[in-house]
Design a protein around this motif. Structure first.
Motif, PDB file in Angstrom:
ATOM      1  N   ALA A  26       0.828  -1.206   0.000  1.00 25.38           N
ATOM      2  CA  ALA A  26       0.000   0.000   0.000  1.00 25.38           C
ATOM      3  C   ALA A  26       0.862   1.255   0.000  1.00 25.38           C
ATOM      4  O   ALA A  26       0.624   2.196  -0.763  1.00 25.38           O
ATOM      5  CB  ALA A  26      -0.944   0.000   1.207  1.00 25.38           C
ATOM      6  N   GLN A  27       1.903   1.288   0.855  1.00 29.15           N
ATOM      7  CA  GLN A  27       2.767   2.464   0.902  1.00 29.15           C
ATOM      8  C   GLN A  27       3.568   2.616  -0.388  1.00 29.15           C
ATOM      9  O   GLN A  27       3.773   3.728  -0.870  1.00 29.15           O
ATOM     10  CB  GLN A  27       3.717   2.369   2.101  1.00 29.15           C
ATOM     11  N   GLU A  29       2.646   1.759  -3.371  1.00 30.19           N
ATOM     12  CA  GLU A  29       1.741   2.276  -4.397  1.00 30.19           C
ATOM     13  C   GLU A  29       1.430   3.748  -4.168  1.00 30.19           C
ATOM     14  O   GLU A  29       1.328   4.526  -5.121  1.00 30.19           O
ATOM     15  CB  GLU A  29       0.469   1.432  -4.427  1.00 30.19           C
ATOM     16  N   ASP A  30       1.278   4.141  -2.908  1.00 29.39           N
ATOM     17  CA  ASP A  30       1.045   5.560  -2.599  1.00 29.39           C
ATOM     18  C   ASP A  30       2.199   6.415  -3.116  1.00 29.39           C
ATOM     19  O   ASP A  30       1.987   7.454  -3.757  1.00 29.39           O
ATOM     20  CB  ASP A  30       0.910   5.765  -1.085  1.00 29.39           C
ATOM     21  N   ASP A  33       2.405   6.709  -6.950  1.00 28.26           N
ATOM     22  CA  ASP A  33       1.449   7.690  -7.477  1.00 28.26           C
ATOM     23  C   ASP A  33       2.051   9.092  -7.453  1.00 28.26           C
ATOM     24  O   ASP A  33       1.941   9.859  -8.415  1.00 28.26           O
ATOM     25  CB  ASP A  33       0.160   7.687  -6.650  1.00 28.26           C
ATOM     26  N   SER A  68       0.880   3.099  10.259  1.00 27.94           N
ATOM     27  CA  SER A  68      -0.259   3.727   9.597  1.00 27.94           C
ATOM     28  C   SER A  68      -0.574   5.034  10.320  1.00 27.94           C
ATOM     29  O   SER A  68      -0.439   5.105  11.552  1.00 27.94           O
ATOM     30  CB  SER A  68      -1.495   2.828   9.619  1.00 27.94           C
ATOM     31  N   ALA A  89       3.921  10.066   1.672  1.00 30.16           N
ATOM     32  CA  ALA A  89       2.842   9.995   0.685  1.00 30.16           C
ATOM     33  C   ALA A  89       1.600   9.358   1.283  1.00 30.16           C
ATOM     34  O   ALA A  89       0.466   9.768   0.979  1.00 30.16           O
ATOM     35  CB  ALA A  89       3.299   9.208  -0.538  1.00 30.16           C
ATOM     36  N   THR A  90       1.784   8.367   2.133  1.00 31.33           N
ATOM     37  CA  THR A  90       0.641   7.718   2.789  1.00 31.33           C
ATOM     38  C   THR A  90      -0.005   8.662   3.789  1.00 31.33           C
ATOM     39  O   THR A  90      -1.236   8.754   3.870  1.00 31.33           O
ATOM     40  CB  THR A  90       1.102   6.422   3.485  1.00 31.33           C
ATOM     41  N   LYS A  93      -1.952  11.437   1.742  1.00 28.74           N
ATOM     42  CA  LYS A  93      -3.226  10.964   1.193  1.00 28.74           C
ATOM     43  C   LYS A  93      -4.278  10.822   2.289  1.00 28.74           C
ATOM     44  O   LYS A  93      -5.441  11.200   2.111  1.00 28.74           O
ATOM     45  CB  LYS A  93      -3.026   9.618   0.486  1.00 28.74           C
ATOM     46  N   TYR A  94      -3.879  10.268   3.415  1.00 31.84           N
ATOM     47  CA  TYR A  94      -4.798  10.088   4.548  1.00 31.84           C
ATOM     48  C   TYR A  94      -5.347  11.445   4.993  1.00 31.84           C
ATOM     49  O   TYR A  94      -6.560  11.612   5.189  1.00 31.84           O
ATOM     50  CB  TYR A  94      -4.056   9.402   5.690  1.00 31.84           C
ATOM     51  N   TYR A 125      -1.517  16.717  -3.457  1.00 31.42           N
ATOM     52  CA  TYR A 125      -2.628  16.653  -2.513  1.00 31.42           C
ATOM     53  C   TYR A 125      -3.696  17.698  -2.840  1.00 31.42           C
ATOM     54  O   TYR A 125      -4.891  17.447  -2.650  1.00 31.42           O
ATOM     55  CB  TYR A 125      -2.079  16.782  -1.086  1.00 31.42           C
TER      56      TYR A 125
END
Length: 358
Positions: A26-27, A29-30, A33, A68, A89-90, A93-94, A125
């Motif tokens: 997940a990280q 991929e973040d 992006d 997280s 990046a994670t 996005k959050y 963002y």
């Protein structure tokens, strides 16, 4: 000579490299992006140019691949997020997703983050908010790379500001700028290409303007936006301090000279960067925001330009032009020096190198 790499291939290379360094899906991929968006928009200082540094953070344990972000404090319009030292990046996005949610519910969402890491281009963002029909603002502090006006020791980061807003159709306003004269990545790119620095970019260890990128990177620093004091650098210095107030001070994160130097030898401290995100619904204010913004931008685009240039631009136009270039080229054009260096890095981290179209 430029080398073209498809977006899919760039993304593959980034994700595989981060995984090889120990990152979680997940990280990875973040971050892919964000890095791909930077290069597609022409911000090469913040794309593939940064990949090896993120991988080293994972390998050295200075960012937490298993963490997280969590919301620690919240009201209807605001939130304080602890990034828990996971990938910037994670965290970004959050936080922006949370700000967007609040903006849709009550008109505005403001989220600050502590415990974060480098989150790539600030504009990524704001684009998230723009896609939701909102105005997006994002700010962050960084490692101390900028000297204050009249100083010669780095006390502030590049402390970027991004404001992005939807106009009509696919058009939009997109300010995405460092409060230093340039981002440090642009100095790194000049060094990679073996070229001198333009006037006003940075100084050496004595605070004297430097032409050699190494003098700036190793012992010197970046000038504030505007360059030396005589050309208005004190305004960039003031903006950098303003950003620090909203990100480091407001969130309770590290600030200014207390932030670690990213990638400094033997540096094991966590970054604890502070960040700020706002999503604003223009519909809760005057009527016709997007239409009026379009008129404002088109008015300036229609002005007669000075000799030697095609047109007057508004913030976001250069990025859109580069996006068109990538689309027409079938991929992202990279300087051959970067492709060479990424090939060396691929061998080092044991992943397949990127394949170019030519």
């Amino acid at each position: 000579m430029a080398k073209i790499v498809t977006i899919r291939e760039v993304r593959r290379f980034i994700i595989q490299s981060l995984r090889a360094a120990g990152g979680r899906d997940a990280q990875c991929e973040d971050l892919a992006d964000v890095l791909v968006a930077a290069d597609v928009r022409g911000h090469y200082s913040h794309g593939l140019n940064r990949l090896e540094m993120y991988c080293e953070d994972y390998q050295r344990g200075t960012s937490d691949k298993d963490a997280s972000p969590v919301t620690e404090k919240e009201t209807a319009a605001t939130a304080l997020v602890n990034g828990n030292n996971c990938l910037g990046a994670t965290v970004g996005k959050y936080c922006m997703n949370l700000a967007i949610q609040k903006s849709k519910e009550i008109g505005v969402g403001v989220v600050t983050a502590k415990g974060s890491n480098h989150f790539g281009i600030a504009g990524f963002y704001g684009l998230m908010a723009k896609e939701a029909g909102l105005v997006g603002i994002s700010l962050t502090n960084t490692s101390p790379l900028q000297v204050p006006t009249r100083g010669k020791v780095c006390t502030l980061g590049t402390n970027p500001i991004s404001v992005i807003a939807p106009a009509l159709g696919d058009d939009y306003f997109a300010l995405d700028m460092a409060t230093s004269a340039v981002a440090i990545g642009k100095v790194e790119v000049q060094r990679r290409k073996g070229e001198e620095l333009p006037a006003g970019w940075g100084c050496d260890v004595n605070g004297i303007e430097a032409k050699d990128a190494t003098d700036v990177i190793v012992d010197g620093g970046l000038f504030p936006l505007g360059g030396p004091e005589i050309s208005g650098g004190y305004k960039g210095y003031g903006l950098a301090l303003m950003v620090e107030m909203f990100v480091g001070i407001l969130s309770g994160a590290h600030w200014g000279p207390h932030i670690r130097k990213w990638q400094a030898p033997n540096e094991t401290r966590t970054a604890d960067l502070g960040q700020f995100f706002m999503a604003l619904n223009p519909a809760v204010f005057g009527e016709g925001f997007s239409e009026r913004l379009q008129l404002l931008m088109d008015y300036h685009r229609a002005l007669e330009p000075i000799a030697g240039v095609d047109s007057v631009l508004v913030p976001g136009d250069p990025e859109r032009s580069h996006e068109t270039l990538c689309r027409d080229s079938g991929g992202i054009p990279y300087h051959e020096a970067l492709i060479r260096d990424m090939g060396i890095f691929a061998e080092k981290i044991k992943v397949d190198p990127m394949e170019t179209l030519d």
